[in-house]
Design an enzyme around this catalytic site. Structure first.
Site, short mmCIF file in Angstrom:
data_model
loop_
_atom_site.label_atom_id
_atom_site.label_comp_id
_atom_site.label_asym_id
_atom_site.label_seq_id
_atom_site.Cartn_x
_atom_site.Cartn_y
_atom_site.Cartn_z
N SER A 23 34.22 42.75 -7.60
CA SER A 23 35.18 43.85 -7.61
C SER A 23 35.30 44.45 -6.20
CB SER A 23 34.63 44.91 -8.58
OG SER A 23 35.64 45.77 -9.01
N PRO A 24 36.47 45.00 -5.87
CA PRO A 24 36.63 45.59 -4.54
C PRO A 24 35.64 46.74 -4.30
CG PRO A 24 38.72 45.53 -5.73
CD PRO A 24 37.68 45.10 -6.68
N CYS A 26 34.87 49.51 -1.20
CA CYS A 26 35.07 50.13 0.11
C CYS A 26 33.76 50.17 0.86
CB CYS A 26 35.54 51.57 -0.05
SG CYS A 26 37.27 51.73 -0.42
N ALA A 58 39.46 48.01 -0.84
CA ALA A 58 40.80 48.56 -0.67
C ALA A 58 41.20 48.39 0.80
CB ALA A 58 40.82 50.02 -1.07
N GLN A 101 42.72 43.41 -1.93
CA GLN A 101 43.29 44.57 -2.63
C GLN A 101 44.08 45.38 -1.61
OE1 GLN A 101 40.88 48.05 -3.92
NE2 GLN A 101 41.66 47.66 -5.97
N TYR A 183 45.04 56.85 -6.45
CA TYR A 183 45.71 56.60 -5.17
C TYR A 183 47.22 56.54 -5.37
CZ TYR A 183 40.89 55.95 -3.74
OH TYR A 183 39.56 56.15 -3.51
N ARG A 231 45.47 46.58 -10.00
CA ARG A 231 44.43 47.36 -10.69
C ARG A 231 45.08 48.64 -11.19
NH1 ARG A 231 38.16 48.61 -9.10
NH2 ARG A 231 37.96 46.60 -10.11
N ARG A 325 28.68 47.11 -8.68
CA ARG A 325 27.31 47.50 -8.28
C ARG A 325 26.28 46.42 -8.60
NH1 ARG A 325 28.03 53.24 -11.01
NH2 ARG A 325 29.27 51.85 -12.34
C1 LIG Z 1 30.56 51.11 -3.06
C2 LIG Z 1 31.76 51.05 -3.95
C3 LIG Z 1 33.02 50.97 -3.38
C4 LIG Z 1 34.16 50.84 -4.18
N1 LIG Z 1 35.39 50.65 -3.61
C5 LIG Z 1 36.45 50.33 -4.38
C6 LIG Z 1 37.66 49.89 -3.81
O1 LIG Z 1 37.79 49.70 -2.61
N2 LIG Z 1 38.69 49.64 -4.65
C7 LIG Z 1 38.58 49.77 -6.00
O2 LIG Z 1 39.55 49.54 -6.72
N3 LIG Z 1 37.43 50.16 -6.57
C8 LIG Z 1 36.36 50.40 -5.79
N4 LIG Z 1 35.16 50.71 -6.37
C9 LIG Z 1 35.05 50.66 -7.82
C10 LIG Z 1 34.52 49.30 -8.26
O3 LIG Z 1 35.39 48.25 -7.88
C11 LIG Z 1 34.30 49.27 -9.77
O4 LIG Z 1 35.54 49.45 -10.40
C12 LIG Z 1 33.33 50.36 -10.23
O5 LIG Z 1 32.20 50.43 -9.37
C13 LIG Z 1 32.83 50.09 -11.64
O6 LIG Z 1 32.23 48.80 -11.71
P1 LIG Z 1 30.63 48.57 -11.69
O7 LIG Z 1 30.07 49.36 -12.84
O8 LIG Z 1 30.48 47.08 -11.85
O9 LIG Z 1 30.09 49.07 -10.38
C14 LIG Z 1 34.03 50.86 -5.58
C15 LIG Z 1 32.75 50.99 -6.15
C16 LIG Z 1 31.64 51.05 -5.35
C17 LIG Z 1 30.28 51.12 -6.00
#
Ligand SMILES: Cc1cc2nc3c(=O)[nH]c(=O)nc-3n(C[C@H](O)[C@H](O)[C@H](O)COP(=O)(O)O)c2cc1C
Length: 361
Positions: A23-24, A26, A58, A101, A183, A231, A325
């Site tokens: 998953s994306p 940042c 992103a 993304q 966003y 997304r 994560r």
């Molecule tokens: C460090 C970090 C950075 C993230 N950056 C983005 C991002 O750039 N774009 C996005 O759509 N979601 C972003 N997310 C959300 C994750 O892509 C994901 O949707 C969210 O963490 C839930 O999934 P998980 O439980 O597997 O961590 C970010 C999450 C984390 C932990």
């Protein structure tokens, strides 16, 4: 045992050998929007890890569209050269397909990184004027955004197109438009952040208009054979906000416009949200969108266990699972999931010797 999680899927001409997506995430490590050695390591480790698809953090289509000064961007030749270096590196050594993304932060821009507290930049911290559908701030203390005029919307649309063209030159396999997490594109969809009285606000049809226009413009610039999706946040988790039912209507429209998949997340439009966070808490939304529209969906949010991911895909709740994560915790998540589920997955040649086929730990 045959694993649904490790079965292939095709999106246009992109064949993915399994259903696991990084998953994306940042990183807030860029300078003037350009990737650097951090990204070689960050994305490089996942490229080795045999998720079938790795989606960049992103990647913002303009400097104003960034969340922070440290966000990744794709709005200059320098950005393009820097990101191409990272993508070439991942291709040379990794086994994973690469998606990007494309994002615009709208009213949630001009902020500190999460490590610095994530608050909006103060007047003496060189803040910039953010833009949004309506002059409504994200929350107390946030910047009041400038309203996007129609020429301003044209400009943003063109920025998405220009970034998509750069992504073609870099050689990405897939684009995901960021229309979630409060966003800019989500701000147009939600009645909380969009209170325009022109043809871009009010009815659901009007609120969907700009995101669909951006989608169409990017679709036209992005090669026909390569998949393009988005997304979305399926709900704002707040009364009076965007709903799962509206998400279904949007998904149908996106599908009719040539959208190949939706990555179904939730929330982050309004700090008053109440999210019942629990394992797989977004899965029912992905399932609803999939069942009611037939579009391919990715589920994301608190998916961390191989059997949980397997059940989601095998149960027809989602076509793909995106993991953030748990991937940071274990960049070899897919290898370990394959082991647990009795499936096979790809290793980079240099690492084959650690695969269970030749060595049992
Ligand atoms: C460090 C970090 C950075 C993230 N950056 C983005 C991002 O750039 N774009 C996005 O759509 N979601 C972003 N997310 C959300 C994750 O892509 C994901 O949707 C969210 O963490 C839930 O999934 P998980 O439980 O597997 O961590 C970010 C999450 C984390 C932990």
């Amino acid at each position: 045992m045959t694993s649904a999680l490790f079965s292939p899927i095709e999106l246009r001409s992109l064949r993915l050998p399994n259903r696991i997506v990084v998953s994306p995430m940042c990183q807030y490590m860029s300078v003037n929007g350009s990737a650097n050695d951090w990204h070689l390591m960050h994305l490089g480790q996942f490229a080795m890890g045999a998720a079938s698809l790795l989606i960049t953090e992103a990647t913002h289509v303009s400097a104003v569209g960034r969340i922070t000064y440290r966000c990744l961007g794709l709005y200059s030749d320098e950005n393009e050269t820097a990101l191409k270096r990272v993508v070439d590196f991942c291709r040379k050594y990794g086994v994973t397909k690469l998606g990007i993304q494309l994002a615009h932060a709208g009213r949630k821009g001009s902020a500190h990184t999460p490590f610095e507290g994530g608050k909006p930049l103060a007047p003496d911290e060189n803040p910039w004027t953010t833009v949004a559908p309506s002059p409504l701030r994200y929350g107390p203390g946030w910047h009041v955004p400038a309203v996007l005029t129609k020429p301003g919307m044209q400009e943003v649309k063109q920025q998405f197109v220009d970034a998509a063209r750069r992504a073609v030159r870099i050689g990405f396999d897939l684009v995901e438009l960021h229309a979630a997490h409060g966003y800019l594109l989500h701000e147009f969809l939600s009645p909380i952040s969009n209170q325009r009285d022109d043809e871009y606000g009010g009815s659901l049809e009007n609120r969907m208009r700009f995101p669909l226009e951006v989608f169409d413009a990017v679709r036209a610039a992005w090669p026909k054979e390569r998949p393009l999706g988005a997304r979305v946040s399926a709900t704002d988790w707040i009364d009076g906000g965007w709903t799962p039912e509206e998400t279904v209507v949007f998904a149908k429209a996106m599908k009719a416009h040539g959208c190949d998949f939706l990555d179904v997340s939730s929330g982050a439009l309004d700090p008053r949200q109440q999210i019942p966070i629990a394992p797989g808490y977004n899965v029912p939304f992905a399932e609803k969108v999939r069942k009611e529209t037939g579009i391919a969906v990715m589920s994301v949010g608190m998916i961390s266990q191989p059997r949980q991911a397997e059940d989601i895909v095998a149960g027809g709740k989602a076509d793909l699972v995106a993991i953030a994560r748990a991937m940071m915790d274990d960049p070899r998540w897919a290898w370990h999931a394959a082991r647990e589920l009795g499936a096979e997955t790809a290793y980079a040649p240099n690492y084959v010797r650690c695969s269970p086929a030749v060595w049992k730990p």
